[in-house]
Design an enzyme around this catalytic site. Structure first.
Site, PDB file in Angstrom:
ATOM      1  N   GLU A 186      -9.318  -6.921   3.979  1.00  0.00           N
ATOM      2  CA  GLU A 186      -8.560  -7.981   3.317  1.00  0.00           C
ATOM      3  C   GLU A 186      -8.010  -8.981   4.322  1.00  0.00           C
ATOM      4  OE1 GLU A 186      -5.845  -5.652   0.970  1.00  0.00           O
ATOM      5  OE2 GLU A 186      -7.537  -4.734  -0.085  1.00  0.00           O
ATOM      6  N   ARG A 242      -4.178 -14.097 -13.761  1.00  0.00           N
ATOM      7  CA  ARG A 242      -5.481 -13.892 -14.375  1.00  0.00           C
ATOM      8  C   ARG A 242      -6.558 -14.528 -13.499  1.00  0.00           C
ATOM      9  NH1 ARG A 242      -2.561 -11.238 -16.934  1.00  0.00           N
ATOM     10  NH2 ARG A 242      -2.416 -10.976 -19.208  1.00  0.00           N
ATOM     11  N   TYR A 296       0.804  -1.225   0.000  1.00  0.00           N
ATOM     12  CA  TYR A 296       0.000   0.000   0.000  1.00  0.00           C
ATOM     13  C   TYR A 296       0.839   1.278   0.000  1.00  0.00           C
ATOM     14  CZ  TYR A 296      -4.609  -2.108   0.255  1.00  0.00           C
ATOM     15  OH  TYR A 296      -5.770  -2.770  -0.071  1.00  0.00           O
ATOM     16  N   THR A 345     -19.866 -18.421 -18.061  1.00  0.00           N
ATOM     17  CA  THR A 345     -19.098 -19.283 -17.148  1.00  0.00           C
ATOM     18  C   THR A 345     -19.528 -19.140 -15.685  1.00  0.00           C
ATOM     19  OG1 THR A 345     -17.265 -17.697 -17.208  1.00  0.00           O
ATOM     20  CG2 THR A 345     -17.125 -19.595 -18.667  1.00  0.00           C
TER      21      THR A 345
END
Length: 412
Positions: free
Chosen positions: A137, A205, A95, A282
Site C-alpha cells: 500500500e 463508495r 492494522y 461502466t
C-alpha cells in the site's frame, strides 16, 4: 518469515475456519464496530447488512490459512486488497485495531479450540500479512501521489455536468476545484467518493470511471439503488447523488485505484471480449472507448445484458462507435421481450447471456475476456468461459464476494 511451527498450526485451523468462518467474521465486524467505531466509515454498511463483507472476509481468511505455505498463490488477492485499502485511505495505524479484534473474535467464537498456541500462531500470521499489505500500500500511495496530476487523500471536486443515461443510471462529470490536470488512470479503474451521513460522520463508495482517460473531468455513471428508509444504508449514496446532488455541488474524491483494468502489457493483437451485465457496463465502456482509440485495428466484441432497453446505459454512443469502427461488434441481450410488439435488430436477442448467444459471437482466436456485472451474471459467465477451456490468465474480472463462489459455478 513465518516459522514452520506457525505455518503448521495455522494450516491445521483450516477445517474449523471453513465450518465457522462466517460466524467468526460476523462476530468480528460486530465487535470491531462496537469497540472501535472510528473505523466504521471505512466499511460499506449496505454490504455489511447483506453479509457480503462477512462472506468475503471469511473466504479470504480460509484462503490465507490454506496457502500460508505458498503465499505466491495469494498474490492477486493481496493486490486486490491493497488497491481497495488505498482507495479507502487505510493507513498502517489501523492494522492493529483489526488484528486485536480478529484475535479476540477467534477466542470468543472458537472457544476451547482457540488455544494459546493457535492465538499466538494467528497473531504472527496476521502480523506477517499486515506487513506485506502495508508495504504494498505504501508503494501504491507513492505511485498515485507522484503521478502527474496525482494527489494524496481526498480532493475537492465539483459536479460540472449531470446526464441521464437510462431510467436508473445517471452520469456525473467531476472537475477538480483547483483546476489542475487530472492523472492518467487505467481504463477500468474506479474512484472513491466520500460523502457525509445523517449521523454527522462520513461514508465512502467506489464508482468505476466510465469514460476513457485524458479528459478534463472524471465521469462516473451511477445506478440508483432505491433507499429502503432513513436508517437503512442500502442506496444511501446513490440516492443522494441522484436526488440531492446538482451541478456545481462539491464532493470529496480519492485518486483512481483498482487492479481491474485494460492491461497494456498484453498482446494488443488478441481479440478483446467485453461481457457486461447491467451497470457492469461502466468500467467496460471505459475499456472499450480506450481500446478503440489506442488499438484501432483490434477485433473487439461487446455483449451487454440488461432487463430492457429503458435500463440500458450508453446504447446511443455504442451504436455510433459500431458505425465508426468496423473492427467493433456489439450484441445486446434483454431479459424482457420488446414492448408493444416491436421488432429488435439482428444484434439484439431476448434472454440471458448464455451459450446460445455466445457460441456464434465469440472469436475463434485466443482472446482476452473482461467481464463485470451482478453476482449471478458473474458466476454464469465464469462457468461458461471456463467450460470452454479458456485459461484463467485470459479472464479478467471484478467480483465482490468469496472467490469460492466462482469456483463453485465452474464446477456446476
Amino acid at each position: 518469515m513465518l516459522s514452520a511451527e506457525t505455518i503448521s498450526i495455522v494450516k491445521s485451523t483450516v477445517p474449523v475456519l471453513e465450518a465457522h468462518g462466517e460466524a467468526l467474521t460476523r462476530h468480528f465486524y460486530k465487535r470491531m464496530f462496537s469497540h472501535n467505531p472510528e473505523v466504521k466509515p471505512f466499511f460499506n454498511q449496505a454490504h455489511q447488512r447483506a453479509g457480503l463483507q462477512q462472506q468475503a472476509l471469511a473466504g479470504a481468511i480460509c484462503a490465507y490459512a490454506a496457502n500460508i505455505d505458498n503465499l505466491d498463490a495469494l498474490g492477486p488477492a493481496v493486490e486486490l486488497i491493497a488497491e481497495k485499502h488505498v482507495s479507502l485511505q487505510i493507513k498502517p495505524e489501523q492494522y492493529p485495531i483489526v488484528g486485536e479484534n480478529l484475535l479476540e473474535s477467534i477466542k470468543e467464537v472458537l472457544g476451547d479450540g482457540a488455544t494459546d498456541e493457535v492465538i499466538q500462531a494467528w497473531g504472527e500470521a496476521y502480523g506477517f500479512l499486515a506487513e506485506v499489505l502495508i508495504g504494498r500500500e505504501a508503494q501504491i500511495y507513492k505511485e498515485i501521489a507522484s503521478e502527474p496530476g496525482g494527489w494524496s487523500g481526498f480532493k475537492r471536486f465539483r459536479v460540472a455536468r449531470k446526464e441521464k443515461e437510462s431510467d436508473i443510471i445517471t452520469s456525473f462529470y467531476l472537475e477538480p476545484i483547483d483546476g489542475k490536470p487530472l492523472p492518467h488512470f487505467k481504463p477500468g479503474q474506479y474512484i472513491t467518493l466520500q460523502v457525509p451521513t445523517r449521523d454527522g460522520s462520513t461514508t465512502m463508495r467506489n464508482y468505476s470511471l466510465s469514460d476513457r482517460p485524458g479528459k478534463a473531468w472524471f465521469r462516473i455513471s451511477v445506478k440508483h439503488e432505491e433507499s429502503k428508509g432513513p436508517d437503512a444504508p442500502e442506496g444511501y449514496v446513490s440516492t443522494r447523488l441522484h436526488r440531492e446532488t446538482d451541478v456545481d455541488d462539491e464532493i470529496d474524491v480519492a485518486a483512481p485505484c483498482g487492479e481491474f483494468y485494460l492491461h497494456p502489457d498484453l498482446d494488443p493483437k488478441r481479440p478483446l471480449v467485453l461481457l457486461a451485465g447491467g451497470v457492469g457496463i461502466t468500467p467496460l465502456f471505459s475499456i472499450l472507448a480506450d481500446a478503440l482509440q489506442t488499438t484501432p485495428d483490434r477485433e473487439i466484441l461487446l455483449v451487454h445484458g440488461t432487463l430492457n432497453e429503458s435500463l440500458q446505459a450508453f446504447k446511443p454512443v455504442i451504436e455510433q462507435l459500431a458505425e465508426k469502427h468496423p473492427n467493433f461488434r456489439r450484441h445486446y441481450c434483454y431479459d424482457e421481450p420488446a414492448r408493444d410488439g416491436a421488432q429488435r435488430e439482428a444484434h439484439m436477442t431476448t434472454g440471458l447471456v448464455d451459450d446460445a448467444v455466445l457460441d456464434p459471437l465469440l472469436p475463434a482466436d485466443n482472446a482476452e475476456y473482461y467481464f463485470c456485472g451482478p453476482r449471478p451474471f458473474m458466476t454464469s459467465i465464469y462457468r461458461q468461459l471456463t467450460a470452454r477451456g479458456i485459461p484463467n490468465e485470459n479472464l479478467h474480472f471484478e467480483f465482490f464476494g468469496p472467490r469460492g463462489e466462482l469456483e463453485t459455478a465452474k464446477a456446476a
